[in-house]
Motif scaffolding. Sequence first.
Motif, PDB file in Angstrom:
ATOM      1  N   GLY A   1       0.804  -1.264  -0.434  1.00 45.30           N
ATOM      2  CA  GLY A   1      -0.029  -0.230   0.134  1.00 45.30           C
ATOM      3  C   GLY A   1       0.826   1.520  -0.550  1.00 45.30           C
ATOM      4  O   GLY A   1       2.284   1.116   0.098  1.00 45.30           O
ATOM      5  N   ALA A   2       0.625   2.784   0.070  1.00 46.10           N
ATOM      6  CA  ALA A   2       1.430   3.998   0.158  1.00 46.10           C
ATOM      7  C   ALA A   2      -0.290   4.871   0.721  1.00 46.10           C
ATOM      8  O   ALA A   2      -1.211   4.759   0.857  1.00 46.10           O
ATOM      9  N   LYS A   3       0.902   5.729   0.649  1.00 44.43           N
ATOM     10  CA  LYS A   3      -0.007   6.568   1.274  1.00 44.43           C
ATOM     11  C   LYS A   3       0.906   7.881   0.416  1.00 44.43           C
ATOM     12  O   LYS A   3       2.039   9.036   1.356  1.00 44.43           O
ATOM     13  N   ASN A   4       0.543   8.767  -0.299  1.00 47.28           N
ATOM     14  CA  ASN A   4       1.858   9.743  -1.020  1.00 47.28           C
ATOM     15  C   ASN A   4       0.992  11.176  -1.001  1.00 47.28           C
ATOM     16  O   ASN A   4       0.815  11.422  -0.967  1.00 47.28           O
ATOM     17  N   HIS A   5       2.666  11.678  -0.494  1.00 44.29           N
ATOM     18  CA  HIS A   5       2.597  13.077  -0.221  1.00 44.29           C
ATOM     19  C   HIS A   5       2.977  13.987  -1.468  1.00 44.29           C
ATOM     20  O   HIS A   5       3.788  13.705  -1.995  1.00 44.29           O
ATOM     21  N   MET A   6       2.261  14.892  -1.736  1.00 43.73           N
ATOM     22  CA  MET A   6       2.749  15.653  -2.727  1.00 43.73           C
ATOM     23  C   MET A   6       3.153  17.335  -1.806  1.00 43.73           C
ATOM     24  O   MET A   6       2.378  17.694  -0.926  1.00 43.73           O
ATOM     25  N   ILE A   7       4.557  17.940  -1.981  1.00 41.06           N
ATOM     26  CA  ILE A   7       4.362  19.013  -0.840  1.00 41.06           C
ATOM     27  C   ILE A   7       5.106  20.124  -1.995  1.00 41.06           C
ATOM     28  O   ILE A   7       5.144  19.750  -3.018  1.00 41.06           O
TER      29      ILE A   7
ATOM     30  N   ALA B   1      -2.003   7.332  -6.303  1.00 42.45           N
ATOM     31  CA  ALA B   1      -2.544   8.536  -5.445  1.00 42.45           C
ATOM     32  C   ALA B   1      -1.903   9.624  -5.144  1.00 42.45           C
ATOM     33  O   ALA B   1      -1.307   8.973  -3.878  1.00 42.45           O
ATOM     34  N   ILE B   2      -1.727  11.075  -5.483  1.00 41.28           N
ATOM     35  CA  ILE B   2      -1.882  11.888  -4.276  1.00 41.28           C
ATOM     36  C   ILE B   2      -2.762  12.335  -3.518  1.00 41.28           C
ATOM     37  O   ILE B   2      -4.163  12.008  -3.343  1.00 41.28           O
ATOM     38  N   SER B   3      -2.553  11.390  -1.549  1.00 42.93           N
ATOM     39  CA  SER B   3      -3.939  11.421  -1.100  1.00 42.93           C
ATOM     40  C   SER B   3      -3.763  12.224   0.560  1.00 42.93           C
ATOM     41  O   SER B   3      -4.157  12.480   1.126  1.00 42.93           O
ATOM     42  N   VAL B   4      -2.405  12.886   0.704  1.00 42.18           N
ATOM     43  CA  VAL B   4      -1.325  14.018   1.366  1.00 42.18           C
ATOM     44  C   VAL B   4      -1.079  15.220   0.984  1.00 42.18           C
ATOM     45  O   VAL B   4       0.059  15.309   0.046  1.00 42.18           O
ATOM     46  N   ALA B   5      -1.636  16.333   0.443  1.00 44.12           N
ATOM     47  CA  ALA B   5      -0.863  17.614   0.129  1.00 44.12           C
ATOM     48  C   ALA B   5      -0.624  17.929   1.167  1.00 44.12           C
ATOM     49  O   ALA B   5      -1.342  18.770   2.441  1.00 44.12           O
ATOM     50  N   VAL B   6       1.248  18.991   1.022  1.00 39.96           N
ATOM     51  CA  VAL B   6       1.638  19.414   2.120  1.00 39.96           C
ATOM     52  C   VAL B   6       2.571  20.812   2.003  1.00 39.96           C
ATOM     53  O   VAL B   6       3.537  20.562   1.942  1.00 39.96           O
TER      54      VAL B   6
END
Length: 499
Positions: free
Chosen positions: A249-255, A283-288
Amino acid sequence: MEEIGHWIDGKRVAGTSGRFADVWNPATGEVQAKVALASKAELDAAVASAAKAQVAWGATNPQRRARVMMKFVSLLNRDMDKLAEALSREHGKTLPDARGDVQRGLEVVEFCIGAPHLLKGEYTDSAGPGIDMYSMRQPIGVAAGITPFNFPAMIPMWKMAPALACGNAFILKPSERDPSVPMMLAELMQEAGLPDGVLQVVNGDKEAVDAILDNPTISGVGFVGSTPIAQYIYERGCANGKRVQCFGGAKNHMIIMPDADLDQAADALVGAGYGAAGERCMAISVAVPVGDETADRLIAKLVPKIEALKVGPYTSGEDVDYGPVVTPMAKENILRLVQSGVDAGAELVVDGRDFSLQGYEDGFFIGPHLFDKVTPDMEIYQKEIFGPVLSTVRAQSYEEALKLAMDHEYGNGTAIFTRDGDTARDFANRINIGMVGINVPIPVPLAYHTFGGWKKSVFGDLNQHGPDAFRFYTRTKTVTARWPSGIKEGGEFTIPVME
Ligand code: NAD
């Protein structure tokens, strides 16, 4: 009701276990087919037959095997629309996205046409007096692939094409959620010239998977799916002496740095966060966003774009941005996680909970959700939601954003949006994540590079597709050959060293 069985020895056969799973049409909510769930005996019989077929296939010259791949590519192109329609009907994703699913698999098949070059091995002429040394890449025999629901064309092809091009027989155990396309792929492989028995599609659940892991004839197992199952399969497969690679699985962050082009970043976030209803491991699931000012400006740009998203059935063709999620259980789980975010105090800026589509009230549609002010202790931050839910975690500095992504247990993909080359280079060098995008939100490597995450997103040491696939599906044999000339000197009693 349609019954989907297995593909064994070149034909569709009915299952004999008496066990079935429901296959839904996620857009309408109807059960449209039953898929057979194989017993251990059915799996073992499929493997025994594949092992027999592998002998001749493994001895077929690599160029002939590559020609089967070449023909397979042209058949995929011929049947692209048919495959995409069958895929959307069971998965729910839009038709253009379903074509992309087939296309990204097809590209790995194209790469496999180069198998003769990749299988050449190594040769040292005159490694010693009268001695030549060469390393051959030989097939591992029978390999198996266990694949997830979210890319029912692409991931089966990522697994089977390199395995087959290397001369192995292959047992595909696709997801029981959307089994039709894998069966169609097997039919096309036969039409392309693959001998019967070399590729077997065995549908099933845990029983079939456990039978794969315990079958002594299977020497390699590739898995893609959720992390707990990846870890289980890795441990059990390795304990049984197999080589195993599992992608989880994943939890992809975009900074988003303060100097980023925020219009570009907002567009990227909407596509990468909500495309395929968020059911992508990349998928990007976290925007930072870095800094409160960046965060406020970003949210202001995101909200109208998210509210304008068109959610609908695949039958609407190009006129829909994303479709339903795959099952009623998936929908329930996603909505439960959204509620947990609200309960934990995150700010639900776009609330899709009441979404309903006229004429499709029973479909598994979920409206888009955007959270702001999510914190790392919340369940919605820690868990993979796998739905149309984007969480914003505000960071006050680049170092804080970097640390956040590095501290998360998953390490599949990540992205940074910035206009500063120095920051981008620093990020790419220091981040402990396998696939990195710089102003690219979903950095899925092309077929001739390799795909794989780090940390809890992977178990095993080689990536998927690209040159790593040819390492995984072959084993090296090294031959030292002496053809002495002149006078024979008798036995040697010390370990030979080359001078
Ligand atoms: P899943 O783990 O539920 O199922 C994957 C496969 O494992 C299926 O074939 C299924 O039949 C089998 N399986 C399920 N439960 C099992 C059990 N208890 N014992 C043995 N086998 C079992 O995953 P899914 O819901 O189909 O797919 C979504 C997941 O896959 C997400 O976590 C996503 O991130 C991940 N994924 C990862 C990648 C990657 O390359 N890292 C790519 C795509 C999807």
